[in-house]
Design an enzyme around this catalytic site. Structure first.
Site, mmCIF file in Angstrom:
data_model
loop_
_atom_site.group_PDB
_atom_site.id
_atom_site.type_symbol
_atom_site.label_atom_id
_atom_site.label_comp_id
_atom_site.label_asym_id
_atom_site.label_seq_id
_atom_site.Cartn_x
_atom_site.Cartn_y
_atom_site.Cartn_z
ATOM 1 C CD GLN A 209 -3.046 -4.648 6.581
ATOM 2 O OE1 GLN A 209 -2.985 -3.666 5.850
ATOM 3 N NE2 GLN A 209 -3.697 -5.742 6.241
ATOM 4 C CG ASP B 272 -9.071 -0.188 5.078
ATOM 5 O OD1 ASP B 272 -8.825 -0.393 3.867
ATOM 6 O OD2 ASP B 272 -8.297 -0.495 6.001
ATOM 7 C CE LYS C 223 -3.698 -2.568 2.211
ATOM 8 N NZ LYS C 223 -4.340 -3.012 3.466
#
Ligand code: NAD
Length: 303
Positions: free
Chosen positions: A96, A119, A52
């Protein structure tokens, strides 16, 4: 059979994003800035976050990677999230997952400012998605929708079976495929670990989305000829022929299933690359929305 090629489609979308960033900056906008939080040193999480951050570089975004030891407390982690919420330089925050067992993922996600929830996991983002309101869509299902759109696959009226009901893949995928959009407008069945007649359901499906986490679980005897198969799974299995001693496979037995399909995604080279595109598109959108909100407020004040 046609391959749904994540390498090709993600390259196309990344070019679009790069151009959009250039145009945005030409209009006085600032570079989108993604902050990624990584707790502990789970190798898969390290790899995902690394990719990412690398993509931020490639697309002209700023990024900040914040690493914390596995024994950080939930309160400390939430304090870091709040600090990022209050940092005007940061447009998007991702935490994460999975987090260590002593930390509630829900509590940490709930602490993210929904305007920075790139997200798409915050309850506000999920609620808006359910209601069909504009919001940040979870990156993996979003990426799959982008892929179907790229190949101009008309899914209206199709029977779709989504295998898996996780908050990050199965549940949002089920919602997106059933919405009154194109792609979408499918008649969707969400299957899960307690589903009894999975094979029968799959044999009736025009599209199967496999998000199970079990290597090669979907086999040729479960797939109707001509079906579209989207393989979300990323599983590492032993392979003595590889230097590393292992290789990645999906949740679908690709070699057996591919000859039957009209379209299928490979693993690797399929959905994983599209997930990154979803995240990057969300981050660019967050930067634009936040800047426009500030400009709007300034304009209102000056009037
Ligand atoms: P998860 O473990 O949270 O969910 C798995 C789901 O599969 C569960 O809802 C469970 O009910 C269902 N399931 C388990 N066994 C089943 C069975 N025998 N029959 C039917 N359903 C069954 O996993 P997840 O986070 O949704 O991820 C699924 C897979 O996708 C994993 O391999 C993961 O690594 C991968 N993944 C890939 C990407 C990507 O970008 N390609 C992104 C996220 C997850």
């Amino acid at each position: 059979m046609q391959l749904l090629d994540g390498v090709l489609v993600s390259a196309h979308i990344k070019e679009q994003i790069k151009q959009e960033v250039t145009d945005w900056q030409a209009q006085g906008g600032k570079k989108p800035h993604l902050a990624a939080i990584l707790v502990g040193n789970n190798p898969a999480s390290e790899a995902y976050v690394g990719s990412k951050v690398k993509h931020c570089d490639e697309l002209g975004f700023d990024s900040t990677l914040l690493r914390f030891p596995a024994d950080i407390t939930e309160a400390q982690l939430i304090a870091e999230v709040v600090r990022l919420n209050n940092d005007d330089n940061i447009d998007g925050i991702l935490v994460q997952l999975p987090l260590p067992d002593h930390i509630s993922g829900d509590s940490v996600i709930n602490a993210i400012n929904p305007a920075k929830d790139v997200d798409g996991f915050h309850p506000i983002s999920v609620g808006k998605m359910v209601l069909g309101q504009p919001t940040f869509l979870p990156a993996t299902p979003y990426g799959i929708m982008l892929m179907l759109e790229y190949y101009q696959i008309n899914t209206a009226g199709m029977n779709c079976v989504v295998i898996g009901r996780s908050n990050i893949v199965g549940t949002p995928m089920t919602l997106l495929m059933s919405r009154n959009t194109n792609p979408g407008n499918a008649t969707v069945t969400m299957a899960h670990s307690k589903t009894k007649n999975l094979k029968e359901l799959c044999l009736n499906a025009d599209i199967i989305v496999a998000a199970i986490g079990r290597p090669k679980y979907v086999t040729a005897d479960m797939v109707k000829p001509g079906a579209i198969v989207i393989d979300v799974g990323i599983n590492r299995i032993p392979d003595a022929t590889k230097k590393s001693g292992s290789r990645l496979v999906g949740d679908v037995d690709f070699d057996g299933v591919a000859p039957l399909c009209s379209y299928i995604t490979p693993v690797p080279g399929g959905v994983g690359l599209m997930t990154i595109c979803g995240l990057m598109k969300n981050t660019l959108l967050a930067a634009k929305l936040r800047t426009n909100a500030v400009r709007g407020a300034a304009l209102a004040q000056s009037n």
